[in-house]
Design a protein around this motif. Structure first.
Motif, PDB file in Angstrom:
ATOM      1  N   ALA A 102      52.384  15.845  44.478  1.00 52.62           N
ATOM      2  CA  ALA A 102      51.721  17.136  44.865  1.00 52.62           C
ATOM      3  C   ALA A 102      51.311  17.856  43.469  1.00 52.62           C
ATOM      4  CB  ALA A 102      52.485  17.965  45.773  1.00 52.62           C
ATOM      5  N   THR A 103      52.581  17.929  42.768  1.00 55.24           N
ATOM      6  CA  THR A 103      52.560  18.746  41.714  1.00 55.24           C
ATOM      7  C   THR A 103      51.444  18.377  40.521  1.00 55.24           C
ATOM      8  OG1 THR A 103      54.516  17.739  40.778  1.00 55.24           O
ATOM      9  CG2 THR A 103      54.629  20.046  41.864  1.00 55.24           C
ATOM     10  N   ASP A 104      51.365  17.016  40.704  1.00 52.02           N
ATOM     11  CA  ASP A 104      50.364  16.273  39.706  1.00 52.02           C
ATOM     12  C   ASP A 104      49.081  16.749  39.817  1.00 52.02           C
ATOM     13  OD1 ASP A 104      51.266  14.825  37.475  1.00 52.02           O
ATOM     14  OD2 ASP A 104      51.176  13.104  38.307  1.00 52.02           O
ATOM     15  N   LYS A 105      48.679  17.173  41.152  1.00 54.70           N
ATOM     16  CA  LYS A 105      47.256  17.148  41.788  1.00 54.70           C
ATOM     17  C   LYS A 105      47.037  18.788  41.586  1.00 54.70           C
ATOM     18  CE  LYS A 105      47.533  13.191  44.664  1.00 54.70           C
ATOM     19  NZ  LYS A 105      47.541  12.831  46.074  1.00 54.70           N
ATOM     20  N   LEU A 106      47.947  19.610  41.867  1.00 56.22           N
ATOM     21  CA  LEU A 106      47.731  21.061  42.018  1.00 56.22           C
ATOM     22  C   LEU A 106      47.468  21.752  40.567  1.00 56.22           C
ATOM     23  CD1 LEU A 106      50.131  21.787  44.966  1.00 56.22           C
ATOM     24  CD2 LEU A 106      47.808  21.619  45.157  1.00 56.22           C
ATOM     25  N   SER A 107      46.789  22.777  40.619  1.00 56.55           N
ATOM     26  CA  SER A 107      46.222  23.611  39.450  1.00 56.55           C
ATOM     27  C   SER A 107      47.595  24.367  38.875  1.00 56.55           C
ATOM     28  CB  SER A 107      45.084  24.227  39.609  1.00 56.55           C
ATOM     29  OG  SER A 107      45.075  25.250  40.574  1.00 56.55           O
ATOM     30  N   GLN A 108      48.492  24.829  40.031  1.00 55.75           N
ATOM     31  CA  GLN A 108      49.391  25.810  39.408  1.00 55.75           C
ATOM     32  C   GLN A 108      50.507  25.000  38.606  1.00 55.75           C
ATOM     33  OE1 GLN A 108      48.388  25.371  42.650  1.00 55.75           O
ATOM     34  NE2 GLN A 108      48.538  27.255  43.737  1.00 55.75           N
ATOM     35  N   LYS A 109      51.515  26.056  37.947  1.00 56.18           N
ATOM     36  CA  LYS A 109      52.411  25.518  37.140  1.00 56.18           C
ATOM     37  C   LYS A 109      53.449  25.283  37.933  1.00 56.18           C
ATOM     38  CE  LYS A 109      50.930  27.728  32.957  1.00 56.18           C
ATOM     39  NZ  LYS A 109      51.373  28.511  31.679  1.00 56.18           N
ATOM     40  N   PHE A 110      54.224  24.201  37.814  1.00 49.71           N
ATOM     41  CA  PHE A 110      55.316  23.796  38.534  1.00 49.71           C
ATOM     42  C   PHE A 110      56.633  23.238  37.441  1.00 49.71           C
ATOM     43  CE2 PHE A 110      52.198  23.254  41.699  1.00 49.71           C
ATOM     44  CZ  PHE A 110      52.710  23.902  42.732  1.00 49.71           C
ATOM     45  N   ASN A 140      61.841  17.226  58.240  1.00 53.39           N
ATOM     46  CA  ASN A 140      61.914  16.092  57.778  1.00 53.39           C
ATOM     47  C   ASN A 140      61.210  16.304  56.102  1.00 53.39           C
ATOM     48  OD1 ASN A 140      59.022  17.097  57.745  1.00 53.39           O
ATOM     49  ND2 ASN A 140      58.840  16.368  59.958  1.00 53.39           N
ATOM     50  N   GLU A 141      61.276  15.171  55.736  1.00 52.52           N
ATOM     51  CA  GLU A 141      60.658  15.062  54.255  1.00 52.52           C
ATOM     52  C   GLU A 141      59.397  15.896  53.902  1.00 52.52           C
ATOM     53  OE1 GLU A 141      59.542  11.082  55.786  1.00 52.52           O
ATOM     54  OE2 GLU A 141      60.978  12.482  56.144  1.00 52.52           O
ATOM     55  N   GLU A 142      58.451  16.083  54.962  1.00 51.08           N
ATOM     56  CA  GLU A 142      57.439  16.694  54.767  1.00 51.08           C
ATOM     57  C   GLU A 142      57.702  17.923  54.622  1.00 51.08           C
ATOM     58  OE1 GLU A 142      57.622  14.422  57.022  1.00 51.08           O
ATOM     59  OE2 GLU A 142      55.848  13.187  57.154  1.00 51.08           O
ATOM     60  N   GLU A 143      58.283  18.532  55.432  1.00 49.16           N
ATOM     61  CA  GLU A 143      58.713  20.026  55.495  1.00 49.16           C
ATOM     62  C   GLU A 143      59.520  20.451  54.101  1.00 49.16           C
ATOM     63  OE1 GLU A 143      60.325  21.774  58.926  1.00 49.16           O
ATOM     64  OE2 GLU A 143      58.509  21.019  60.304  1.00 49.16           O
ATOM     65  N   LEU A 144      60.408  19.592  53.867  1.00 45.38           N
ATOM     66  CA  LEU A 144      61.286  20.014  52.737  1.00 45.38           C
ATOM     67  C   LEU A 144      60.633  19.736  51.430  1.00 45.38           C
ATOM     68  CD1 LEU A 144      63.905  20.237  51.255  1.00 45.38           C
ATOM     69  CD2 LEU A 144      64.356  17.935  51.094  1.00 45.38           C
ATOM     70  N   ALA A 145      59.440  18.899  51.192  1.00 47.79           N
ATOM     71  CA  ALA A 145      58.769  18.882  50.031  1.00 47.79           C
ATOM     72  C   ALA A 145      57.942  20.173  49.862  1.00 47.79           C
ATOM     73  CB  ALA A 145      57.649  17.497  50.130  1.00 47.79           C
ATOM     74  N   ARG A 146      57.177  20.512  51.259  1.00 44.00           N
ATOM     75  CA  ARG A 146      56.341  21.857  51.350  1.00 44.00           C
ATOM     76  C   ARG A 146      57.230  22.773  50.835  1.00 44.00           C
ATOM     77  NH1 ARG A 146      54.512  21.215  55.722  1.00 44.00           N
ATOM     78  NH2 ARG A 146      55.613  22.319  57.311  1.00 44.00           N
ATOM     79  N   GLN A 147      58.731  23.058  51.188  1.00 44.26           N
ATOM     80  CA  GLN A 147      59.392  24.246  50.763  1.00 44.26           C
ATOM     81  C   GLN A 147      59.658  24.262  49.396  1.00 44.26           C
ATOM     82  OE1 GLN A 147      62.978  24.053  53.294  1.00 44.26           O
ATOM     83  NE2 GLN A 147      62.010  24.320  55.079  1.00 44.26           N
ATOM     84  N   LEU A 148      59.991  22.875  48.566  1.00 45.49           N
ATOM     85  CA  LEU A 148      60.058  22.871  47.341  1.00 45.49           C
ATOM     86  C   LEU A 148      58.923  23.377  46.529  1.00 45.49           C
ATOM     87  CD1 LEU A 148      61.855  19.527  47.297  1.00 45.49           C
ATOM     88  CD2 LEU A 148      62.963  21.654  46.871  1.00 45.49           C
ATOM     89  N   THR A 149      57.632  22.886  47.018  1.00 46.42           N
ATOM     90  CA  THR A 149      56.449  23.282  46.394  1.00 46.42           C
ATOM     91  C   THR A 149      56.254  24.646  46.390  1.00 46.42           C
ATOM     92  OG1 THR A 149      55.586  21.085  46.980  1.00 46.42           O
ATOM     93  CG2 THR A 149      53.850  22.824  46.185  1.00 46.42           C
ATOM     94  N   GLU A 150      56.306  25.425  47.590  1.00 44.70           N
ATOM     95  CA  GLU A 150      56.342  26.811  47.510  1.00 44.70           C
ATOM     96  C   GLU A 150      57.493  27.656  46.927  1.00 44.70           C
ATOM     97  OE1 GLU A 150      56.691  27.380  51.757  1.00 44.70           O
ATOM     98  OE2 GLU A 150      54.431  26.528  52.354  1.00 44.70           O
TER      99      GLU A 150
END
Length: 483
Positions: A328-336, A436-446
């Motif tokens: 996700a962070t490879d595709k999004l324009s924000q800084k991570f 699940n992993e989808e929710e955990l990944a979303r939390q990390l991204t946010e």
């Protein structure tokens, strides 16, 4: 020289017999007086025996019990297995005596599963004999015996018998239910599991008092088990040495700990992280000895998880979430930021997961495993940005001590959903809950969008964690257990 032909007369024989009888009587009186003196001394000193049928060094709650008793003037006999080093405050305390049990003979894991019905009774019988020897022969009569449950077999039966024989009281500290853990291995409908539940109820319900780690477990014992004796909920609380580190302490610890070396040994492509030098660590920089430490602008986010690497924690969830974050962070324009996960602990599934980790090909994430001494564990927590817990519960009524430790270090936690977790982790307040992993990944991204420049969510959760820190273990124990 004694005359070999000497034959005593009847009178002389009577005198000899009388002397033997007098000696036996005097010896019996001596032993009785010695025992009475020991009992008087025991009554004056207040003795408690704490039984942990596991690695003492990996049983923080029972170590905390021992310290609390000792601080209140009790002499403590701590019985369990060796392995990990106990806390220095335990080994250096003159009021605490550690009695190590000999480890039962171990079969290879696959063979022990195959021969479980033969091996398990032999192991239990060996533990039974060792415990009887220590509890009857090596320690003074205790005023009470405190037992960790689980394991339930054979601990509860032995403790009940010893308490009956030595006329003392039994307190059970309910961390979970033993039969539910066995059910994860054999299936909850197994006849063996049903017998284990009957056994646990039979010997567990008749204790003098009970401590539980959750209110849910308290209700279960009160309404469904019909236990005798008082029940108190003693929530886990961190010791005072668990705290959030300031920047100077973070820099000092990471300079010693050398996190970069651990990562470079376990992962390919170490150059994805900022390079360190004599004046900087992975997270901090200090241009000169007199200059204040500060965070690096290019630092990664540090995430910590601890585990015993058993079947009740599915770490594939974390690995999949890390992969989703990386994509996700490879595709999004924000800084991570880059993410560095440190997973601490020992256990049977560690090798399997380390092999899975080694196969990952991630640009923005590194996952490493480490074993930290007890003194270093709170320090790495005090450096971290987020804690993650994947602990499932066999009963749905226990709470993970690791989250308490993380809260003690001011660390917000993202936790896998499960019953009773709301008694500890409150979603969007002191932490987050995911399914699940989808929710955990979303939390990390946010959480880590434009981090650390934008850290408002983590700062908000830290404030609520600080509320949890107001009552530490000692004050909680003195209020709940000591009376």
């Amino acid at each position: 020289m004694v005359d070999s032909d000497f034959v005593p007369t009847i009178t002389e024989s009577r005198i000899l017999i009388l002397l033997v009888i007098i000696l036996v009587i005097f010896r019996a009186i001596s032993l009785y007086l010695q025992k009475q003196a020991n009992n008087v001394a025991s009554a004056l000193t207040k003795n408690v025996t704490i039984i942990v049928l596991g690695d003492i060094g990996r049983s923080p709650r029972m170590q905390y019990h021992a310290l609390s008793f000792a601080q209140n003037g009790w002499t403590v006999d701590l019985v369990g297995y060796d392995g990990s080093e106990p806390l220095i405050s335990i080994t250096n305390n003159p009021n605490i005596n550690i009695h190590y049990l000999s480890h039962p003979w171990q079969l290879p894991d696959k063979l022990s599963k195959l021969l479980f019905l033969v091996y398990a009774p032999i192991k239990v019988y060996a533990q039974l004999l060792l415990l009887y020897w220590i509890l009857f022969a090596k320690i003074n009569r205790p005023n009470c015996i405190l037992v960790q449950n689980p394991p339930s077999i054979p601990t509860l039966m032995i403790a009940q018998f010893v308490c009956w024989a030595r006329q003392t009281n039994l307190i059970i500290d309910w961390h979970n239910f033993g039969f539910t853990i066995l059910g994860m291995r054999l299936g909850h409908n197994s006849r063996i599991v049903k017998i284990a539940k009957w056994y646990e109820k039979l010997y567990g319900a008749r204790a003098h008092a009970h401590l539980t780690v959750t209110a849910a477990m308290h209700r279960e014992l009160m309404y469904k088990w019909e236990v005798q004796g008082a029940i108190s909920t003693l929530y886990d609380r961190p010791q005072s040495h668990f705290k959030q580190l300031d920047l100077e302490e973070i820099h000092e610890f990471l300079t010693k700990f050398n996190l970069e070396e651990i990562i470079s040994k376990q992962s390919i492509g170490f150059d994805f992280l900022p390079s360190s030098s004599a004046t900087s660590t992975l997270l901090t920089t200090k241009p000169s000895p007199t200059a204040p430490a500060k965070y690096r602008s290019d630092r990664p986010a540090l995430i910590v998880s601890s585990t015993s690497w058993t079947a009740d924690e599915d770490f594939s969830i974390l690995l999949k979430a890390a992969k989703r974050y990386d994509q996700a962070t490879d595709k999004l324009s924000q800084k991570f930021p880059k993410l560095v996960f440190i997973i601490t602990g020992k256990g049977p599934l560690k090798d399997m997961y380390e092999q899975e980790i080694s196969k990952l090909s991630l640009k923005n994430v590194r996952i490493v495993t480490a074993w930290l001494p007890a003194e270093d564990y709170p320090l790495i927590l005090g450096c971290a940005d987020l804690g993650i817990s994947l602990h499932k519960s066999s009963s749905g009524m226990d709470l993970p001590m690791k989250v308490v430790d993380m809260f003690g270090c001011g660390l917000p936690v993202s936790h896998l959903t499960r019953p009773s977790i709301g008694e500890l982790v409150q979603h969007n307040k002191n932490g987050l809950i995911f399914n699940n992993e989808e929710e955990l990944a979303r939390q990390l991204t946010e959480l880590f969008t434009d981090y650390p420049a934008n850290a408002s969510k983590i700062k908000s959760m830290r404030k609520h964690v600080n509320e949890f820190q107001k009552e530490r273990w000692d004050a909680n124990w003195n209020r709940v257990v000591l009376p």
